[in-house]
Design a protein around this motif. Structure first.
Motif, PDB file in Angstrom:
ATOM      1  N   PHE A 163       1.295   7.018 -12.530  1.00 59.56           N
ATOM      2  CA  PHE A 163       1.716   5.807 -11.895  1.00 59.56           C
ATOM      3  C   PHE A 163       3.013   5.828 -10.841  1.00 59.56           C
ATOM      4  O   PHE A 163       3.065   5.232  -9.969  1.00 59.56           O
ATOM      5  CB  PHE A 163       2.173   4.548 -13.007  1.00 59.56           C
ATOM      6  N   ARG A 164       3.816   6.869 -11.423  1.00 56.74           N
ATOM      7  CA  ARG A 164       5.007   7.211 -10.369  1.00 56.74           C
ATOM      8  C   ARG A 164       4.463   7.603  -9.000  1.00 56.74           C
ATOM      9  O   ARG A 164       4.976   7.370  -7.895  1.00 56.74           O
ATOM     10  CB  ARG A 164       5.894   8.158 -10.912  1.00 56.74           C
ATOM     11  N   GLU A 165       3.395   8.386  -8.921  1.00 54.18           N
ATOM     12  CA  GLU A 165       2.747   8.689  -7.661  1.00 54.18           C
ATOM     13  C   GLU A 165       2.325   7.565  -6.657  1.00 54.18           C
ATOM     14  O   GLU A 165       2.221   7.505  -5.456  1.00 54.18           O
ATOM     15  CB  GLU A 165       1.487   9.658  -7.985  1.00 54.18           C
ATOM     16  N   VAL A 166       1.973   6.563  -7.518  1.00 53.23           N
ATOM     17  CA  VAL A 166       1.584   5.287  -6.910  1.00 53.23           C
ATOM     18  C   VAL A 166       2.781   4.655  -6.402  1.00 53.23           C
ATOM     19  O   VAL A 166       2.775   4.073  -5.237  1.00 53.23           O
ATOM     20  CB  VAL A 166       0.756   4.359  -7.685  1.00 53.23           C
ATOM     21  N   SER A 167       3.829   4.322  -7.303  1.00 55.33           N
ATOM     22  CA  SER A 167       4.737   3.481  -6.846  1.00 55.33           C
ATOM     23  C   SER A 167       5.938   3.646  -7.982  1.00 55.33           C
ATOM     24  O   SER A 167       5.747   3.748  -9.298  1.00 55.33           O
ATOM     25  CB  SER A 167       4.343   2.149  -6.837  1.00 55.33           C
ATOM     26  N   ASP A 168       7.143   4.167  -7.605  1.00 58.33           N
ATOM     27  CA  ASP A 168       8.184   4.297  -8.366  1.00 58.33           C
ATOM     28  C   ASP A 168       8.463   2.976  -9.353  1.00 58.33           C
ATOM     29  O   ASP A 168       8.868   2.886 -10.388  1.00 58.33           O
ATOM     30  CB  ASP A 168       9.397   4.697  -7.687  1.00 58.33           C
ATOM     31  N   ASP A 169       8.348   1.692  -8.554  1.00 59.03           N
ATOM     32  CA  ASP A 169       8.446   0.310  -8.966  1.00 59.03           C
ATOM     33  C   ASP A 169       7.549   0.357 -10.356  1.00 59.03           C
ATOM     34  O   ASP A 169       8.045  -0.239 -11.191  1.00 59.03           O
ATOM     35  CB  ASP A 169       8.536  -0.511  -8.156  1.00 59.03           C
ATOM     36  N   MET A 170       6.255   0.644  -9.927  1.00 58.88           N
ATOM     37  CA  MET A 170       5.580   0.433 -11.140  1.00 58.88           C
ATOM     38  C   MET A 170       5.710   1.520 -12.229  1.00 58.88           C
ATOM     39  O   MET A 170       5.584   0.896 -13.472  1.00 58.88           O
ATOM     40  CB  MET A 170       3.874   0.854 -10.692  1.00 58.88           C
ATOM     41  N   ALA A 171       5.964   2.701 -12.167  1.00 62.56           N
ATOM     42  CA  ALA A 171       6.523   3.568 -12.963  1.00 62.56           C
ATOM     43  C   ALA A 171       7.781   3.178 -14.043  1.00 62.56           C
ATOM     44  O   ALA A 171       7.590   3.160 -15.344  1.00 62.56           O
ATOM     45  CB  ALA A 171       6.492   4.981 -12.559  1.00 62.56           C
ATOM     46  N   THR A 172       8.544   2.667 -13.179  1.00 62.69           N
ATOM     47  CA  THR A 172       9.868   2.243 -13.841  1.00 62.69           C
ATOM     48  C   THR A 172       9.473   0.979 -14.770  1.00 62.69           C
ATOM     49  O   THR A 172      10.286   0.740 -15.774  1.00 62.69           O
ATOM     50  CB  THR A 172      10.922   1.747 -12.816  1.00 62.69           C
ATOM     51  N   ARG A 190      -1.723   2.309  -4.274  1.00 65.89           N
ATOM     52  CA  ARG A 190      -0.329   1.751  -3.791  1.00 65.89           C
ATOM     53  C   ARG A 190      -0.385   0.567  -3.029  1.00 65.89           C
ATOM     54  O   ARG A 190       0.234  -0.451  -2.967  1.00 65.89           O
ATOM     55  CB  ARG A 190       0.305   3.023  -2.970  1.00 65.89           C
ATOM     56  N   ALA A 191      -1.660   0.498  -2.079  1.00 65.63           N
ATOM     57  CA  ALA A 191      -1.870  -0.668  -1.157  1.00 65.63           C
ATOM     58  C   ALA A 191      -2.014  -1.923  -2.275  1.00 65.63           C
ATOM     59  O   ALA A 191      -1.410  -2.954  -2.176  1.00 65.63           O
ATOM     60  CB  ALA A 191      -2.782  -0.415  -0.280  1.00 65.63           C
ATOM     61  N   LEU A 192      -2.798  -1.828  -3.198  1.00 68.00           N
ATOM     62  CA  LEU A 192      -3.006  -2.858  -4.105  1.00 68.00           C
ATOM     63  C   LEU A 192      -1.725  -3.332  -4.801  1.00 68.00           C
ATOM     64  O   LEU A 192      -1.344  -4.460  -4.979  1.00 68.00           O
ATOM     65  CB  LEU A 192      -3.841  -2.452  -5.286  1.00 68.00           C
ATOM     66  N   TRP A 193      -0.981  -2.233  -5.263  1.00 67.61           N
ATOM     67  CA  TRP A 193       0.545  -2.808  -5.876  1.00 67.61           C
ATOM     68  C   TRP A 193       1.352  -3.428  -4.952  1.00 67.61           C
ATOM     69  O   TRP A 193       1.794  -4.412  -5.044  1.00 67.61           O
ATOM     70  CB  TRP A 193       0.967  -1.323  -6.618  1.00 67.61           C
ATOM     71  N   LYS A 229      10.357   7.104 -21.336  1.00 67.97           N
ATOM     72  CA  LYS A 229      10.482   7.934 -19.826  1.00 67.97           C
ATOM     73  C   LYS A 229       9.643   8.935 -19.518  1.00 67.97           C
ATOM     74  O   LYS A 229       9.459   9.711 -20.236  1.00 67.97           O
ATOM     75  CB  LYS A 229      12.025   8.576 -20.005  1.00 67.97           C
ATOM     76  N   GLY A 230       8.802   8.567 -18.299  1.00 70.39           N
ATOM     77  CA  GLY A 230       7.975   9.502 -17.990  1.00 70.39           C
ATOM     78  C   GLY A 230       8.248  10.669 -17.062  1.00 70.39           C
ATOM     79  O   GLY A 230       9.470  10.524 -16.781  1.00 70.39           O
ATOM     80  N   TYR A 231       7.260  11.338 -16.699  1.00 64.62           N
ATOM     81  CA  TYR A 231       7.592  12.326 -15.698  1.00 64.62           C
ATOM     82  C   TYR A 231       7.805  11.790 -14.341  1.00 64.62           C
ATOM     83  O   TYR A 231       7.669  10.726 -14.089  1.00 64.62           O
ATOM     84  CB  TYR A 231       6.521  13.574 -15.980  1.00 64.62           C
ATOM     85  N   ASP A 232       8.591  12.670 -13.439  1.00 65.32           N
ATOM     86  CA  ASP A 232       8.837  12.282 -12.376  1.00 65.32           C
ATOM     87  C   ASP A 232       7.809  12.080 -11.218  1.00 65.32           C
ATOM     88  O   ASP A 232       7.965  12.061 -10.218  1.00 65.32           O
ATOM     89  CB  ASP A 232      10.049  13.324 -11.681  1.00 65.32           C
ATOM     90  N   GLY A 233       6.572  12.724 -11.748  1.00 65.60           N
ATOM     91  CA  GLY A 233       5.454  12.709 -10.717  1.00 65.60           C
ATOM     92  C   GLY A 233       4.442  13.858 -11.486  1.00 65.60           C
ATOM     93  O   GLY A 233       4.984  14.474 -12.451  1.00 65.60           O
ATOM     94  N   ILE A 234       3.352  14.083 -10.648  1.00 67.27           N
ATOM     95  CA  ILE A 234       2.623  15.060 -11.384  1.00 67.27           C
ATOM     96  C   ILE A 234       2.712  16.354 -10.824  1.00 67.27           C
ATOM     97  O   ILE A 234       1.902  17.341 -11.104  1.00 67.27           O
ATOM     98  CB  ILE A 234       1.128  14.586 -11.051  1.00 67.27           C
ATOM     99  N   SER A 235       3.591  16.959 -10.214  1.00 68.97           N
ATOM    100  CA  SER A 235       3.704  17.994  -9.416  1.00 68.97           C
ATOM    101  C   SER A 235       4.090  19.142 -10.554  1.00 68.97           C
ATOM    102  O   SER A 235       3.918  20.388 -10.244  1.00 68.97           O
ATOM    103  CB  SER A 235       4.837  18.293  -8.506  1.00 68.97           C
TER     104      SER A 235
END
Length: 165
Positions: free
Chosen positions: A94-103, A55-58, A112-118
């Protein structure tokens, strides 16, 4: 490299092709911890802090052109994947890293991917971010018996190893 030892299975723990681990009869995390300082015996656990560095990298290291190159590169490789489920799962990570990245990856791939890994289960690792207990353990494990995740996810802890002088 592994050849011919698993038939058509990949020679790694694939999250797409669930495998069945033999059910453990002892808690290896406790047993192994007696002689190895609570080290992880086989499986570790995905935790929220695993996403801090990417996340910090992104968000703080890459500039906009670097982010665009990353998305283009990832989407280009994903376009070769014929199993949509794999792309959806990767977008969830990717969404766990950043919603912007996943979008952005969703837009580039058209999937369309999943909303996270939960809501996902993995091979070879436990999901500490799962919303239900049955998804927390790795594929092939049916219970917490043998769950090898310790409180510190296997990191050394003062007093758990003999000191040699």
């Amino acid at each position: 490299m592994a050849f011919y030892n698993q038939g058509s299975r990949p020679n790694y723990l694939s999250s797409i092709e669930p495998i069945q681990f033999r059910q453990r009869t002892v808690d290896l995390g406790k047993t192994h911890g007696h002689f190895a300082g609570e080290a992880i015996t086989f499986l570790s656990e995905i935790r929220p802090e695993d996403f801090n560095a990417p996340r910090a990298l992104w968000e703080r290291v890459w500039d906009e052109p670097a982010r665009e190159r990353f998305v283009s590169n990832v989407a280009g490789h994903m376009s070769k994947c014929t199993v949509e489920e794999m792309i959806k799962r990767e977008i969830a990570i990717f969404r766990e890293v950043s919603d912007d990245m996943a979008t952005r990856v969703e837009k580039a791939t058209g999937i369309k991917g999943y909303d996270g890994i939960s809501g996902l289960r993995f091979n070879g690792t436990h999901n500490g971010m799962a919303k239900s207990e049955d998804l927390r353990v790795a594929n092939g494990m049916k219970s917490k018996v043998g769950l090898s995740v310790t409180d510190n996810n296997g990191a050394p802890r003062k007093g758990t190893h003999k000191e040699h002088y």
